[in-house]
Scaffold this motif. Structure first.
Motif, PDB file in Angstrom:
ATOM      1  N   ARG A 158       0.836  -1.208   0.000  1.00 32.75           N
ATOM      2  CA  ARG A 158       0.000   0.000   0.000  1.00 32.75           C
ATOM      3  C   ARG A 158       0.871   1.259   0.000  1.00 32.75           C
ATOM      4  N   ARG A 216      -1.850  -2.375  -6.887  1.00 31.50           N
ATOM      5  CA  ARG A 216      -3.162  -1.776  -7.133  1.00 31.50           C
ATOM      6  C   ARG A 216      -4.211  -2.857  -7.337  1.00 31.50           C
ATOM      7  N   GLN A 217      -3.878  -3.901  -8.067  1.00 30.40           N
ATOM      8  CA  GLN A 217      -4.826  -4.988  -8.291  1.00 30.40           C
ATOM      9  C   GLN A 217      -5.151  -5.714  -6.987  1.00 30.40           C
ATOM     10  N   SER A 268       3.670   5.672  -5.820  1.00 29.21           N
ATOM     11  CA  SER A 268       3.506   5.686  -7.272  1.00 29.21           C
ATOM     12  C   SER A 268       2.399   6.641  -7.695  1.00 29.21           C
ATOM     13  N   VAL A 269       1.342   6.742  -6.897  1.00 29.75           N
ATOM     14  CA  VAL A 269       0.219   7.610  -7.237  1.00 29.75           C
ATOM     15  C   VAL A 269       0.564   9.075  -6.994  1.00 29.75           C
ATOM     16  N   ALA A 315      -7.415  -3.643  -4.832  1.00 27.95           N
ATOM     17  CA  ALA A 315      -8.787  -3.677  -5.328  1.00 27.95           C
ATOM     18  C   ALA A 315      -9.505  -4.953  -4.879  1.00 27.95           C
ATOM     19  N   HIS A 337       2.332   1.679  -3.485  1.00 30.50           N
ATOM     20  CA  HIS A 337       1.275   2.155  -4.373  1.00 30.50           C
ATOM     21  C   HIS A 337       1.023   3.642  -4.168  1.00 30.50           C
ATOM     22  N   GLN A 351      -7.958   5.289  -8.397  1.00 30.70           N
ATOM     23  CA  GLN A 351      -6.750   4.580  -8.008  1.00 30.70           C
ATOM     24  C   GLN A 351      -6.856   3.949  -6.618  1.00 30.70           C
ATOM     25  N   GLY A 352      -7.968   4.194  -5.926  1.00 25.52           N
ATOM     26  CA  GLY A 352      -8.151   3.587  -4.615  1.00 25.52           C
ATOM     27  C   GLY A 352      -7.456   4.314  -3.491  1.00 25.52           C
ATOM     28  N   ALA A 355       4.058  -1.881  -8.199  1.00 24.75           N
ATOM     29  CA  ALA A 355       2.998  -0.952  -7.806  1.00 24.75           C
ATOM     30  C   ALA A 355       1.711  -1.243  -8.561  1.00 24.75           C
ATOM     31  N   ALA A 356       1.817  -1.611  -9.847  1.00 17.20           N
ATOM     32  CA  ALA A 356       0.629  -1.973 -10.619  1.00 17.20           C
ATOM     33  C   ALA A 356      -0.021  -3.234 -10.054  1.00 17.20           C
TER      34      ALA A 356
END
Length: 301
Positions: free
Chosen positions: A8, A70-71, A14-15, A74, A11, A139-140, A66-67
């Motif tokens: 987290r 994200r999955q 990255s965002v 989710a 991520h 992006q959550g 990081a991608a």
């Protein structure tokens, strides 16, 4: 097994593009975010961040992880939503993003109501720019956004997001006492040129609205003071330095020496709540949207 909290953190970096911004979004210290990423690098035996000047950038491996993070996040959200839905009551963490005047003028009452009615719900607030709200929800990073649009810049909900109208926020022209416009009961747009203006910096919707409106009257605006904070606008008006257009939400009592004059047709910004379609059944989301609607007519300007 990779640690979800550390994923987290990666991520969030990255965002948001930096450790410090990620820390603000997560409610951590920058040191805690750095440590989480460092531990993740040890777990994966991979360099995920590299120094770039005074900041950091993700390596190719970091962007790939990081991608994936994200999955995974989710999927975690989906599981949490299903559990909360089965319980039938709001629970867990709910991160709400709101623009500055909504954070000041609307969210305190909303958060207090959610906290008193739902002790199992951990509602948190993050101030975000309206232009970033939809991406941050997608992006959550935040669960629910309170954002706005104007007639010159309608808000389109991106694919995967749902929205609900909260209400309309009217704007007034604020002028110093003794100003030629101060004695007027109402203004129209032909009254606006030939005055020194205090406004938002370029790129803000308020700035764009003012420039377009004044140019439509055939005059180039005199934007003498361009500042972001509404309280600074009020201080400059109170000092007799110019006039400004300001929404009512979050404005608070006007200082001595400042008068609000209505403008017709009234400039209006419309407030929306945005959330991910996948979280639409989550009781925390539906309850937060309900309370936003409930509190909107009760707000005081």
């Amino acid at each position: 097994m990779l640690d979800l909290a550390r994923l987290r953190a990666l991520h969030a970096v990255s965002v948001h593009g930096s450790v410090s911004a990620a820390a603000v979004a997560l409610g951590y210290t920058p040191s805690a975010v750095s440590q989480a990423v460092t531990k993740l690098e040890r777990e994966t035996r991979t360099t995920l961040l590299e120094r770039r000047g005074r900041g950091v950038a993700l390596t190719d491996e970091g962007r790939h992880l990081a991608a994936t993070a994200r999955q995974l996040l989710a999927l975690v959200e989906q599981a949490e939503t299903e559990l909360e839905e089965r319980r039938g009551r709001p629970a867990g963490r709910l991160v709400v993003g709101a623009f500055a005047s909504a954070a000041r003028g609307l969210m305190p009452a909303v958060l207090a109501r959610l906290g008193s009615d739902h002790p199992a719900l951990d509602a948190r607030l993050l101030e975000v720019d309206p232009h970033l709200s939809a991406d941050l929800v997608s992006q959550g990073v935040i669960d629910l956004a309170v954002t706005h649009d104007w007639d010159i810049a309608p808000l389109a909900a991106p694919e995967g997001l749902e929205r609900a109208v909260i209400g309309d926020d009217r704007c007034d022209v604020l002028v110093p006492e003794g100003h030629p416009l101060a004695g007027r009961e109402v203004l129209d747009r032909t009254d606006l040129p030939h005055h020194r203006w205090i406004c938002q910096p370029p790129g803000a919707v308020c700035h764009d609205w003012l420039v377009r409106t004044l140019r439509a009257t055939g005059h180039e605006p005199d934007l003498a003071y361009q500042v972001a904070e509404n309280h600074t606008h009020l201080a400059l008006v109170a000092a007799g330095l110019g006039i400004t257009l300001m929404p009512r939400l979050g404005r608070g009592p006007l200082p001595a020496g400042v008068r609000a004059v209505p403008l017709e047709p009234v400039p209006v910004r419309r407030l929306f709540a945005l959330w991910r379609t996948g979280a639409a059944r989550r009781p925390a989301i539906t309850e937060a949207v309900r309370v936003l609607h409930e509190q909107w007519p009760l707000r005081t300007f």
